[in-house]
Design an enzyme around this catalytic site. Sequence first.
Site, PDB file in Angstrom:
ATOM      1  N   ARG A 105       0.825  -1.199   0.000  1.00 45.41           N
ATOM      2  CA  ARG A 105       0.000   0.000   0.000  1.00 45.41           C
ATOM      3  C   ARG A 105       0.863   1.254   0.000  1.00 45.41           C
ATOM      4  O   ARG A 105       0.465   2.282  -0.528  1.00 45.41           O
ATOM      5  CB  ARG A 105      -0.902  -0.016   1.239  1.00 45.41           C
ATOM      6  N   TYR A 106       2.017   1.179   0.650  1.00 46.66           N
ATOM      7  CA  TYR A 106       2.923   2.334   0.727  1.00 46.66           C
ATOM      8  C   TYR A 106       4.191   1.992  -0.043  1.00 46.66           C
ATOM      9  O   TYR A 106       4.655   0.849   0.007  1.00 46.66           O
ATOM     10  CB  TYR A 106       3.278   2.629   2.182  1.00 46.66           C
ATOM     11  N   ARG A 109       7.208   0.085   1.920  1.00 45.54           N
ATOM     12  CA  ARG A 109       7.032  -1.059   2.815  1.00 45.54           C
ATOM     13  C   ARG A 109       5.885  -1.957   2.363  1.00 45.54           C
ATOM     14  O   ARG A 109       4.896  -1.477   1.817  1.00 45.54           O
ATOM     15  CB  ARG A 109       6.839  -0.597   4.256  1.00 45.54           C
ATOM     16  N   CYS A 118      -2.766 -18.125  14.378  1.00 44.97           N
ATOM     17  CA  CYS A 118      -2.282 -17.393  15.551  1.00 44.97           C
ATOM     18  C   CYS A 118      -2.395 -18.339  16.749  1.00 44.97           C
ATOM     19  O   CYS A 118      -3.277 -19.195  16.765  1.00 44.97           O
ATOM     20  CB  CYS A 118      -3.151 -16.171  15.839  1.00 44.97           C
ATOM     21  N   CYS A 122      -8.068 -13.246  18.748  1.00 46.72           N
ATOM     22  CA  CYS A 122      -8.708 -12.116  19.393  1.00 46.72           C
ATOM     23  C   CYS A 122     -10.100 -11.964  18.791  1.00 46.72           C
ATOM     24  O   CYS A 122     -10.256 -12.019  17.572  1.00 46.72           O
ATOM     25  CB  CYS A 122      -7.893 -10.857  19.145  1.00 46.72           C
ATOM     26  N   CYS A 125     -10.484  -9.290  16.024  1.00 55.58           N
ATOM     27  CA  CYS A 125      -9.447  -9.252  14.974  1.00 55.58           C
ATOM     28  C   CYS A 125      -9.971  -8.636  13.675  1.00 55.58           C
ATOM     29  O   CYS A 125     -11.017  -9.021  13.177  1.00 55.58           O
ATOM     30  CB  CYS A 125      -8.940 -10.660  14.697  1.00 55.58           C
ATOM     31  N   ARG A 127      -8.626  -9.052  10.857  1.00 54.32           N
ATOM     32  CA  ARG A 127      -8.458 -10.015   9.763  1.00 54.32           C
ATOM     33  C   ARG A 127      -9.186 -11.322  10.094  1.00 54.32           C
ATOM     34  O   ARG A 127      -8.804 -12.386   9.641  1.00 54.32           O
ATOM     35  CB  ARG A 127      -6.981 -10.313   9.519  1.00 54.32           C
ATOM     36  N   ASP A 288     -11.588  -1.441  14.062  1.00 54.12           N
ATOM     37  CA  ASP A 288     -12.004  -1.546  12.661  1.00 54.12           C
ATOM     38  C   ASP A 288     -13.420  -2.098  12.562  1.00 54.12           C
ATOM     39  O   ASP A 288     -13.970  -2.610  13.531  1.00 54.12           O
ATOM     40  CB  ASP A 288     -11.031  -2.460  11.913  1.00 54.12           C
ATOM     41  N   ASP A 325      -7.477   2.946  10.234  1.00 50.85           N
ATOM     42  CA  ASP A 325      -7.270   2.474   8.869  1.00 50.85           C
ATOM     43  C   ASP A 325      -8.526   2.798   8.080  1.00 50.85           C
ATOM     44  O   ASP A 325      -9.614   2.324   8.422  1.00 50.85           O
ATOM     45  CB  ASP A 325      -7.044   0.951   8.879  1.00 50.85           C
ATOM     46  N   LYS A 332      -3.585   4.339   6.740  1.00 48.45           N
ATOM     47  CA  LYS A 332      -3.799   4.741   8.129  1.00 48.45           C
ATOM     48  C   LYS A 332      -3.717   6.258   8.232  1.00 48.45           C
ATOM     49  O   LYS A 332      -2.866   6.874   7.601  1.00 48.45           O
ATOM     50  CB  LYS A 332      -2.700   4.158   9.016  1.00 48.45           C
TER      51      LYS A 332
HETATM   52  C1  LIG Z   1      -0.277  -0.568   8.665  1.00 44.39           C
HETATM   53  C2  LIG Z   1       0.323  -0.947   7.417  1.00 44.39           C
HETATM   54  C3  LIG Z   1       1.691  -0.778   7.187  1.00 44.39           C
HETATM   55  C4  LIG Z   1       2.621  -0.235   8.222  1.00 44.39           C
HETATM   56  O1  LIG Z   1       2.339   1.097   8.430  1.00 44.39           O
HETATM   57  P1  LIG Z   1       3.219   1.936   9.436  1.00 44.39           P
HETATM   58  O2  LIG Z   1       2.444   3.193   9.553  1.00 44.39           O
HETATM   59  O3  LIG Z   1       4.541   2.077   8.805  1.00 44.39           O
HETATM   60  O4  LIG Z   1       3.302   1.168  10.706  1.00 44.39           O
HETATM   61  C5  LIG Z   1       2.198  -1.131   5.971  1.00 44.39           C
HETATM   62  N1  LIG Z   1       1.422  -1.639   5.004  1.00 44.39           N
HETATM   63  C6  LIG Z   1       0.110  -1.810   5.188  1.00 44.39           C
HETATM   64  C7  LIG Z   1      -0.699  -2.369   4.080  1.00 44.39           C
HETATM   65  C8  LIG Z   1      -0.480  -1.474   6.397  1.00 44.39           C
HETATM   66  O5  LIG Z   1      -1.788  -1.677   6.576  1.00 44.39           O
HETATM   67  S1  SF4 Z   2      -5.440  -9.488  16.181  1.00 45.09           S
HETATM   68 FE1  SF4 Z   2      -5.884 -11.152  14.709  1.00 45.09          FE
HETATM   69  S2  SF4 Z   2      -3.935 -11.523  13.674  1.00 45.09           S
HETATM   70 FE2  SF4 Z   2      -3.466 -10.423  15.585  1.00 45.09          FE
HETATM   71  S3  SF4 Z   2      -3.082 -12.024  17.130  1.00 45.09           S
HETATM   72 FE3  SF4 Z   2      -5.226 -11.444  17.297  1.00 45.09          FE
HETATM   73  S4  SF4 Z   2      -6.281 -12.948  15.991  1.00 45.09           S
HETATM   74 FE4  SF4 Z   2      -4.113 -13.013  15.383  1.00 45.09          FE
END
Ligand SMILES: *Cc1c(COP(=O)(O)O)cnc(C)c1O
Ligand code: SF4
Length: 370
Positions: A105-106, A109, A118, A122, A125, A127, A288, A325, A332
């Site tokens: 996305r960026y 990174r 996991c 959680c 979560c 995801r 989220d 996000d 973010k």
């Molecule tokens: C959160 C996230 C990151 C990391 O973002 P930082 O602000 O650098 O911590 C990188 N890629 C994606 C897709 C993200 O959702």
């Molecule tokens: S937030 Fe989601 S990905 Fe992170 S430890 Fe908990 S269950 Fe696993």
Amino acid sequence: MDAGGDEGGRVSAGRSRPGPLTRATDFIAAGLAVPEDADALGRVTGRYSAAMTGYLAGLVDRADPADPIARQFVPDARELRPDPLDLADPIGDDAHSPCEGLVHRYPDRVLLKLVSACPVYCRFCFRRETVGAAKGGMLSPDAFDAALDYIRARSDIWEVILTGGDPLALSPRRLQAAIAAIAAIDHVKIVRVHTRVPVAAPELVTPEMIGALKADGATTWVAIHANHPRELTVLAREKCRLLIDAGVPLVSQTVLLRGVNDDPETLAALMRAFVEARIKPYYLHHPDLAPGTAHFRLPIAEGRIIVARTMARLSGLARPAYVLDIPGGYGKIALNAQAATQEGAGDWRLTDPAGRSHAYREAAGKPHSG
Ligand SMILES: *Cc1c(COP(=O)(O)O)cnc(C)c1O
Ligand code: SF4
């Protein structure tokens, strides 16, 4: 998940229970849920992965019906309630996935999801639709190679963030191989590992695991996800100490959660506990819009008040950034007055890092419902 060794420390709590609690009946047998809820909780665990380590179950205060540890990990019938605001992919990972396991996305990174499992799941979560041992396990060697090729071909990629799933659910041997391959790419200077293991399954933080995190050619940082000061037990802090003493810097990630940490006292105590453990507070995430998590959400306006009161108490060293996000994968943002403005009850206008404007809907100021 590979079995981790337990040579690194003894788990003092919940030792009578060998495996993690995963089925509704496990949570009921452990006294963390009532038998009347068996059917509903069976439907919850059929829909979303569930796991709570015996170690975490041992941290629950059974006398407290609103225990903040239990609330984070014990399946809850409210997860079955659909909410019109729920999004299956709340942070838009899919929109930015160039190949399996990668989210880009960026420019500098990428996220790399090595494993979908996991040690704990959680309940909030973001995801939750993709995590779980049954959702595909570890990235296949071919998919991993394709991800490495993608990263190798893009010299702008400075940082690779391992997430998932929890990378520390892998065996040290597999994690080491993955990190070494990533760190061997010339332009990758940073490997960041997002994990809940030091607080959720601290016995997995063995000398082998710590060694696996480090590799020639890149610097490893670890971001630890914890939401309540009681998660930072003596054992968890000892594991963090071992990581830091081995030369791995730690930062924190916390989700602001209704009924867990939605008050300034708890949040300030958590941030101070991080700093005392040499963990730099990094992000405080607004919850989220993950499906079945409406009971964990709070309005942004309320979050801002809680955060302002928290920050006012804290040393600069202990202050995280309060972030959201933007759904759809727009990135973010800090939830400050420039980036987020309220347009009506439940209606917000968010400005993403590229300056584009997005409408955002939340439930209008529901009262605390426990
Ligand atoms: C959160 C996230 C990151 C990391 O973002 P930082 O602000 O650098 O911590 C990188 N890629 C994606 C897709 C993200 O959702
Ligand atoms: S937030 Fe989601 S990905 Fe992170 S430890 Fe908990 S269950 Fe696993």
